[in-house]
Design an enzyme around this catalytic site. Structure first.
Site, PDB file in Angstrom:
ATOM      1  N   ILE A  89       1.187  -1.044  -0.352  1.00  0.00           N
ATOM      2  CA  ILE A  89      -0.113   0.416   0.141  1.00  0.00           C
ATOM      3  C   ILE A  89       0.942   1.046  -0.437  1.00  0.00           C
ATOM      4  O   ILE A  89       1.553   1.323   0.495  1.00  0.00           O
ATOM      5  CB  ILE A  89      -0.572  -0.349   1.676  1.00  0.00           C
ATOM      6  CG1 ILE A  89      -1.833  -1.055   1.012  1.00  0.00           C
ATOM      7  CG2 ILE A  89      -1.861   1.643   1.184  1.00  0.00           C
ATOM      8  CD1 ILE A  89      -2.974  -1.553   2.034  1.00  0.00           C
ATOM      9  N   GLY A 118       7.536   8.322   9.481  1.00  0.00           N
ATOM     10  CA  GLY A 118       5.761   7.711   9.507  1.00  0.00           C
ATOM     11  C   GLY A 118       4.694   8.209   8.732  1.00  0.00           C
ATOM     12  O   GLY A 118       3.797   8.260   8.852  1.00  0.00           O
ATOM     13  N   SER A 171      10.200   7.234   3.875  1.00  0.00           N
ATOM     14  CA  SER A 171       9.414   5.601   3.646  1.00  0.00           C
ATOM     15  C   SER A 171       8.876   6.027   5.761  1.00  0.00           C
ATOM     16  O   SER A 171       8.565   7.021   5.889  1.00  0.00           O
ATOM     17  CB  SER A 171      10.800   4.501   4.005  1.00  0.00           C
ATOM     18  OG  SER A 171      11.159   5.198   5.462  1.00  0.00           O
ATOM     19  N   LYS A 172       8.313   4.951   5.292  1.00  0.00           N
ATOM     20  CA  LYS A 172       7.276   4.603   6.587  1.00  0.00           C
ATOM     21  C   LYS A 172       7.996   4.566   7.739  1.00  0.00           C
ATOM     22  O   LYS A 172       7.502   5.002   8.693  1.00  0.00           O
ATOM     23  CB  LYS A 172       6.521   3.316   6.506  1.00  0.00           C
ATOM     24  CG  LYS A 172       5.506   3.147   4.927  1.00  0.00           C
ATOM     25  CD  LYS A 172       4.671   2.167   4.852  1.00  0.00           C
ATOM     26  CE  LYS A 172       3.807   2.066   3.298  1.00  0.00           C
ATOM     27  NZ  LYS A 172       3.322   1.187   2.990  1.00  0.00           N
ATOM     28  N   ARG A 173       9.098   4.552   7.974  1.00  0.00           N
ATOM     29  CA  ARG A 173       9.738   4.715   8.918  1.00  0.00           C
ATOM     30  C   ARG A 173       9.586   6.228   9.395  1.00  0.00           C
ATOM     31  O   ARG A 173       9.881   6.817  10.582  1.00  0.00           O
ATOM     32  CB  ARG A 173      11.522   4.627   8.566  1.00  0.00           C
ATOM     33  CG  ARG A 173      12.071   4.485   9.481  1.00  0.00           C
ATOM     34  CD  ARG A 173      14.075   4.035   9.303  1.00  0.00           C
ATOM     35  NE  ARG A 173      14.320   4.462   7.514  1.00  0.00           N
ATOM     36  CZ  ARG A 173      14.950   5.564   7.661  1.00  0.00           C
ATOM     37  NH1 ARG A 173      15.127   6.256   8.623  1.00  0.00           N
ATOM     38  NH2 ARG A 173      14.725   6.559   6.960  1.00  0.00           N
TER      39      ARG A 173
END
Ligand code: GLU
Length: 474
Positions: free
Chosen positions: A14, A256, A252-254
């Protein structure tokens, strides 16, 4: 020229909000130029497919209002729009390149390739396929295929060729082919690689502008070589700057960064997400204009997308969300708030409360927090109350305020506020401290909508009861 652009997601997860920006820029560019926005699903990397991600990607686009003109679900003249349904096509074009002597079969095993790479690394060379299979004869090749040996088809990259294009965003770019590998076009599983399928499809789907993230710049020369090999016109390329996290590493998702769907579930408005995303690279005035998708269609100028990598700053998203919330009518906002309220939420004064909270809300979720005091049984944190009631003057003032509250004949904010105000001024008491204590006791939190307006939405009896309980506890 008819503008035809595409958003070509791979259903490998996603995507976070930064990836959706690519779709937004493409869509805006298409709409601004009265062109077409096409969605193509690039699902040829079978090992990386993530179930359900295709549906989620489409849900994200629908949520932010980026409706497509052509896709697997709305149809179009250039389908199928899912790459795994176009395998025969890719094979046909790969065969054409083999016939032209521009591509070749390669039977090297993964073990051999690893060995070669290790050797090259040891020698300080750039790892590259060593063209072991380039000169296999036709007979050899046929025989190996007959034996059932797995193979890939590779492109023969021309030696020492400068490949240049005038990037819509990055300006002139030149990359020498010396650094390019004889890339795989068709993998051993029969699926094309991204680099091959993307060219075939962009050509067949008559894509005029290939607009994507700057992480694809290094792939573009490989694509141009293929266009040239086929004798096809090269589309216009534009590579959007890479979004960075606050630490300057690629977002990145890192960091948040979440998906549009996550943000919506947290109470962000799709309109605000669009407004936030568009300023991740595009520039207009001071980059804080509150704009709708409709306004953006008119204003969006792709040449105002800068090369400089934008930084993802959640406080900007909060700003846009606050502003878009403020621009809604009470009725619209109430409707949007409802899904964030528990089933037992007392809705008696909803419209009034929405009006009081509207200028104070950052997300739709805030409304519930700000108005939890409407539950008859709501209680503040006892430790907080104790802290606020340490000063004997505050206690004294609250006793008097309770008196005023029980005696006022009109249960409306102005009268009560005037009386309380007078009491405090007459005694020269500390107003801030007293209001803070009253707010906490009656509205149960230190941050609330306006004190007296909110208080009078409760019954007089409940307000008196809350003050009495607090006084009893100290
Ligand atoms: N499938 C690629 C991706 O998921 C698209 C790259 C392109 O736009 O060419 O990012």
């Amino acid at each position: 020229m008819t503008v035809r652009v595409r958003f070509a997601p791979s259903p490998t997860g996603i995507p976070h909000i930064g990836n959706t920006r690519t779709a937004l820029f493409n869509w805006l560019f298409a709409k601004h130029n009265h062109g077409k926005f096409i969605i193509r699903i690039e699902d040829t990397d079978r090992k990386r497919l993530v179930a359900n991600s295709q549906a989620k990607i489409m849900e994200i686009l629908d949520t932010v209002g980026l409706r497509e003109d052509e896709s697997f679900r709305v149809g179009g003249d250039y389908g199928p729009y899912i790459q795994s349904q176009r395998l025969d096509l890719y094979r046909k074009y790969a065969d054409q390149l083999i016939d032209q002597g521009q591509a070749y079969y390669c039977f090297c095993s993964p073990e051999r390739l690893t060995q070669v790479r290790k050797q090259q690394q040891k020698q300080g060379l750039m790892p590259k396929y060593d063209r072991h299979c380039l000169n296999l004869t036709k007979t050899d090749t046929k025989q190996k295929i007959k034996q059932g040996l797995p193979y890939v088809i590779r492109l023969k990259i021309p030696d020492e060729l400068d490949i240049s294009w005038n990037d819509l965003i990055q300006g002139p770019v030149t990359i020498n082919s010396q650094n390019l590998d004889d890339q795989v076009l068709i993998k051993s599983d029969g699926y094309p690689t991204y680099n091959f399928a993307v060219v075939i499809d962009d050509y067949l789907m008559k894509i005029s502008h290939v607009l994507r993230g700057a992480e694809f710049i290094s792939s573009t020369p490989k694509h141009i070589i293929l266009y040239k090999a086929f004798g096809w016109p090269v589309p216009i390329f534009g590579h959007f700057p890479i979004i960075l996290g606050p630490d300057k590493a690629k977002l990145s998702k890192r960091h948040g960064a979440k998906s549009v769907l996550d943000y919506v579930a947290e109470g962000y408005l799709p309109e605000a997400l669009v407004n936030f995303m568009v300023f991740l690279g595009w520039h207009y005035q001071d980059n804080s204009a509150v704009l709708s998708l409709k306004q953006l269609i008119d204003l969006f100028d792709i040449t105002k997308v800068r090369k400089t990598n934008p930084i993802f700053d959640i406080s900007k998203l909060n700003y846009f969300n606050k502003e878009h919330i403020k621009s809604l009518t009470i009725g619209q906002l109430s409707q949007k708030i409802k899904p964030f309220l528990p089933h037992d939420y007392p809705e008696t004064n909803l419209a009034k409360l929405v009006g009081l909270c509207q200028p104070r809300m950052v997300t739709l979720k805030d409304f519930f927090l700000l108005t939890k005091f409407v539950y008859p049984t709501a209680k503040p944190d006892p430790a907080e109350v104790k802290k606020r009631l340490k000063d004997p003057i505050v206690i004294k003032a609250l006793v008097k305020i309770r008196e005023i509250i029980s005696q006022t004949d009109k249960w409306e904010p102005q009268t009560i506020e005037e009386n309380v105000q007078k009491l405090i001024t007459d005694h020269n008491w500390p107003k801030g401290k007293i209001y803070m204590a009253l707010r906490l006791i009656v509205l149960i939190r230190p941050v609330t909508p306006p004190l007296f307006e909110s208080m009078t939405l409760l019954s007089r009896q409940i307000v008196i009861q809350r003050i009495s309980q607090a006084l009893k506890a100290v």
